[in-house]
Scaffold this active site. Sequence first.
Site, short mmCIF file in Angstrom:
data_model
loop_
_atom_site.label_atom_id
_atom_site.label_comp_id
_atom_site.label_asym_id
_atom_site.label_seq_id
_atom_site.Cartn_x
_atom_site.Cartn_y
_atom_site.Cartn_z
N SER A 209 0.85 -1.19 0.00
CA SER A 209 0.00 0.00 0.00
C SER A 209 0.89 1.24 0.00
O SER A 209 2.07 1.16 -0.36
CB SER A 209 -0.91 -0.03 1.23
OG SER A 209 -1.88 0.99 1.15
N ASN A 210 0.38 2.38 0.38
CA ASN A 210 1.19 3.60 0.47
C ASN A 210 0.69 4.45 1.63
O ASN A 210 -0.22 4.05 2.35
CB ASN A 210 1.15 4.36 -0.86
CG ASN A 210 -0.26 4.73 -1.22
OD1 ASN A 210 -0.90 5.54 -0.54
ND2 ASN A 210 -0.79 4.12 -2.27
#
Length: 398
Positions: A209-210
Amino acid sequence: MLTNKTVLVGVSGGIAAYKAVEVVSRLVRLGAEVHVLMTAAAARLVAPLTFQALSGHPVQIDLLAEQKHGHVDHVYLARRADLLIVAPCTANTLAGLAAGSAGDPVAVAALGVSAPVLVCPAMEEHMWAHPLTQANARRLREIGYHLLDPRDGRLASGLHGQGRLPEPEDIVAAAVQLLAPARRDLTGRRVLVTAGATREPLDPVRFISNRSTGKMGFAVAAAAAARGAEVVLVAGSGNLAAPPGVELVRVETALEMYTAVMTRADWCDIVVGAAAVSDYRPAVYHEHKVKKQDGNLTVEFVRNPDILRELGQKKRPGCLLVGFAAETTDVVDYARRKLQEKNLDLIVANNVSEEDAGFATDTNRVVLIGRTGKPDALPLLSKEAVAAAIWDRVVSLL
Ligand code: PMT
């Protein structure tokens, strides 16, 4: 600028109470009629006389004291108020507001006003991070209060962390925005906003993810709804509450976001892509947790669909597409390239390597780039103010 506006400033008992002096002074200089209410603890930290001298009005500290306005003071003030600011808002006052308590003039004012309420929490980091405080903050947002999250920095204890009261100019800027006559220039428009990070699972316990929290996209959606639009917000991971008047659609992966957006593509006439969509996902999803083995693990990734690019390819006449560009170098050049490649009408470029801009901050520093004209570099602003600037620009394109 604030002539004919009545602002109540509720000061609770944190060290940052001294900054409320500057808040009151700035509001008065902008022409507002300001009345200050203090908790007993606040009155021990800053002399009420200071606020009285700056505002030109008596300060309310004791609900049972002689009524200075010739009425029941808290009812009189609450009915006149165009805005209530609670700054600083300690953990105790925050809990009181969330519980609907009426133990001091600040809490009583909050129960009495029908005007917007701007809450500016300030406390030690561990108190702000505590699940109960976070639940109280969420509760206030749910009932429509506006919260300016505390900033990172040096705290009263000498420790560093998230807990500082935002600077007076930021509080006043947020107040000015809330007091601005409600613009309804998006009435009749159907807006779809994407926000937050997607999560691309590898197995039942792992994902890539980020760092996107959704704050920017949620601010964009909230501002559109406040200006009269019908708004659907498609959001990835995160726990921000749906802004008032916004339909929130939660998704996890880029493919889910793609489907949620594409099924509404014919419905909306403006799309703003503020989400940080993962460009890749693991090629294989393992049904069971991948076990540790000797040696390295190689994971193959495949491309996710580019949601905005696809919307750009099938853009209907009269539709507007706004993208964000998260860049770390040559921000304007790369953003311009994305504007062209994705057939966008406007792109909001942010340098995500700056400390106070981009991911997981309350502020952002962006450049608005249209298909024609010069790029418009905005100063450091709250994400709410950035959202307002984006909509001003979009409205000019409609
Ligand atoms: O959520 P916050 O913590 O508040 O942080 C805000 C933010 C930094 C995430 C936001 O301001 C931002 O920059 N969002 C875009 C991030 C991004 O993914 O940029 P990009 O340059 O990779 O993508 C360009 C545009 O295409 C974006 O509008 C993106 O939503 C869109 N896109 C990208 C990939 C993809 N597969 N589909 C897309 O629609």
